[in-house]
Design a protein around this motif. Structure first.
Motif, PDB file in Angstrom:
ATOM      1  N   GLU A   1      40.193  36.735  45.608  1.00  0.00           N
ATOM      2  CA  GLU A   1      41.135  36.655  43.495  1.00  0.00           C
ATOM      3  C   GLU A   1      40.790  35.916  43.206  1.00  0.00           C
ATOM      4  OE1 GLU A   1      43.012  39.486  42.545  1.00  0.00           O
ATOM      5  OE2 GLU A   1      43.111  37.816  41.307  1.00  0.00           O
ATOM      6  N   ALA A   2      40.460  34.873  44.528  1.00  0.00           N
ATOM      7  CA  ALA A   2      40.612  32.774  43.979  1.00  0.00           C
ATOM      8  C   ALA A   2      38.763  32.814  43.232  1.00  0.00           C
ATOM      9  CB  ALA A   2      40.718  32.368  45.219  1.00  0.00           C
ATOM     10  N   ALA A   3      37.984  34.017  44.071  1.00  0.00           N
ATOM     11  CA  ALA A   3      36.593  33.329  44.337  1.00  0.00           C
ATOM     12  C   ALA A   3      36.526  34.052  43.055  1.00  0.00           C
ATOM     13  CB  ALA A   3      35.831  34.445  45.509  1.00  0.00           C
ATOM     14  N   ASP A   4      37.221  35.312  42.209  1.00  0.00           N
ATOM     15  CA  ASP A   4      36.766  35.602  40.600  1.00  0.00           C
ATOM     16  C   ASP A   4      37.458  34.939  39.962  1.00  0.00           C
ATOM     17  OD1 ASP A   4      35.621  37.912  42.467  1.00  0.00           O
ATOM     18  OD2 ASP A   4      37.666  39.173  41.937  1.00  0.00           O
ATOM     19  N   ASN A   5      38.382  34.914  40.351  1.00  0.00           N
ATOM     20  CA  ASN A   5      39.555  33.666  39.499  1.00  0.00           C
ATOM     21  C   ASN A   5      38.409  32.347  38.648  1.00  0.00           C
ATOM     22  OD1 ASN A   5      41.552  35.611  39.286  1.00  0.00           O
ATOM     23  ND2 ASN A   5      42.957  34.236  40.180  1.00  0.00           N
ATOM     24  N   TYR A   6      37.911  32.101  39.934  1.00  0.00           N
ATOM     25  CA  TYR A   6      37.931  30.798  39.053  1.00  0.00           C
ATOM     26  C   TYR A   6      36.038  30.612  38.656  1.00  0.00           C
ATOM     27  CZ  TYR A   6      39.722  26.902  42.082  1.00  0.00           C
ATOM     28  OH  TYR A   6      41.310  26.703  42.565  1.00  0.00           O
ATOM     29  N   ILE A   7      35.309  32.642  38.550  1.00  0.00           N
ATOM     30  CA  ILE A   7      34.110  32.612  37.975  1.00  0.00           C
ATOM     31  C   ILE A   7      34.638  32.952  36.647  1.00  0.00           C
ATOM     32  CG2 ILE A   7      31.934  34.444  37.846  1.00  0.00           C
ATOM     33  CD1 ILE A   7      31.850  35.092  40.719  1.00  0.00           C
ATOM     34  N   GLN A   8      36.003  33.213  36.091  1.00  0.00           N
ATOM     35  CA  GLN A   8      36.452  33.294  34.853  1.00  0.00           C
ATOM     36  C   GLN A   8      36.633  32.534  34.435  1.00  0.00           C
ATOM     37  OE1 GLN A   8      38.835  37.312  36.025  1.00  0.00           O
ATOM     38  NE2 GLN A   8      38.256  37.795  34.569  1.00  0.00           N
TER      39      GLN A   8
END
Ligand code: PL3
Ligand code: FE2
Ligand code: FE2
Ligand code: FE2
Length: 228
Positions: free
Chosen positions: A32-39
Motif C-alpha cells: 500500500e505504501a509503495a503504491d501510495n508514494y507512486i501516486q
C-alpha cells in the motif's frame, strides 16, 4: 496473554496462526505504501525522484517481511490484510482523485508511517532473530518517510492547516479501529496494544507539533476517535 519473550514459541501453531494475519497486514501495508508514494509523486512533480525512491524502499520492506513469513513457514493472510487497510485505502484514493495532496500525505506519510513505526518498535524486542534484523532495518527507513511528510506539510502549514484537521478527523478513528482489530493477534506475538498506542501517539504527536500545531491542538487532534 503472552507476558515475556521467554514464553514465545515461534514454531507453535498458535503463534504461526496469529503471524499469518500480522505478516499479511505488514506485507499489504508495505505494498500500500509503495503504491501510495507512486501516486503522491504524480501530485508533487517537483519531488518525483525522491518519492519514487521512497516507493522502492517500501517494495524492499515488503520483500523483507515476505522472507520473515517464509522463515516461520507461514502463509500471509492477504485477503484479511486487504480488508484491514480498506478504509485508509479508499480515503487515500478519494483524496487522490481530487488532487488533495495534503490528505494523501496525512494518510500515508503521517498516519501509516507512524502506525508502522509503533508496530515495528514494539515488535523488535519480541521478534524471532531473523525477523528482528529485518525489522530493525525497516524501521529506520520509516522514520525518514514520516519526516518527508512532516517537512513538506511544515513548509506549507498556513495553507494546509484546516485540511489537515479535516483529514485527521476522517482518518484517525480508522487507526484506532485497526489497532483494536489487531490487538489479539499482536498479543500472541508478545506485543501489547497499550505500548503500540503510546508509541503511535509519540511519533504522530511529535510530527504534528513540528508541522506547526500547538500542544493544545495536538491533544485535540490525537484524541480524535480514540474513544470510538
Ligand atoms: C509503511 O512503510 C508500511 C506500513 C505498514 C503498516 C503496518 C501496521 C502493522 C500493524 C500490526 C502490528 C504488527 C507488527 C509486526 C511486524 C511483523
Ligand atoms: Fe515501509
Ligand atoms: Fe491503496
Ligand atoms: Fe514507509
Amino acid at each position: 496473554m503472552v507476558d515475556s519473550v521467554a514464553t514465545l514459541d515461534f514454531q507453535s501453531d498458535i503463534y504461526r496462526d496469529a503471524y499469518s494475519r500480522i505478516n499479511g497486514i505488514v506485507i499489504e501495508g508495505e505494498q500500500e505504501a509503495a503504491d501510495n508514494y507512486i501516486q503522491i509523486a504524480e501530485l508533487l512533480a517537483d519531488r518525483r525522484e525522491e518519492l519514487l525512491s521512497l516507493s522502492k524502499m517500501e517494495s524492499r520492506h515488503k520483500k523483507g517481511f515476505e522472507a520473515c513469513g517464509r522463515n516461520l513457514r507461514v502463509t500471509p493472510d492477504l485477503p484479511f490484510a486487504k480488508e484491514f487497510f480498506k478504509g485508509l485505502h479508499d480515503n487515500f484514493q478519494k483524496a487522490f482523485a481530487v488532487g488533495d495532496v495534503v490528505t494523501c500525505l496525512l494518510i500515508q506519510a503521517l498516519i501509516i508511517e507512524a502506525f508502522a513505526i509503533s508496530a515495528y518498535n514494539i515488535y523488535i524486542p519480541v521478534a524471532d532473530p531473523f525477523a528482528r534484523k529485518i525489522t530493525e532495518g525497516v524501521v529506520k527507513d520509516e522514520y525518514l518517510h514520516l519526516n518527508f511528510g512532516q517537512q513538506w506539510l511544515k513548509a506549507h502549514f498556513v495553507e494546509v492547516k484546516d485540511r489537515l484537521k479535516q483529514a485527521n478527523r476522517e482518518n484517525l478513528p480508522l487507526v484506532w479501529r485497526m489497532l483494536n482489530g489487531v490487538e489479539q493477534d499482536a498479543a500472541q506475538l508478545g506485543m501489547e496494544k497499550a505500548a503500540m498506542v503510546e508509541d503511535f501517539l509519540i511519533s504522530y504527536g511529535d510530527a504534528l507539533a513540528d508541522i506547526g500545531f500547538t500542544m493544545r491542538e495536538v491533544m485535540q487532534l490525537t484524541a480524535m476517535g480514540l474513544a470510538a
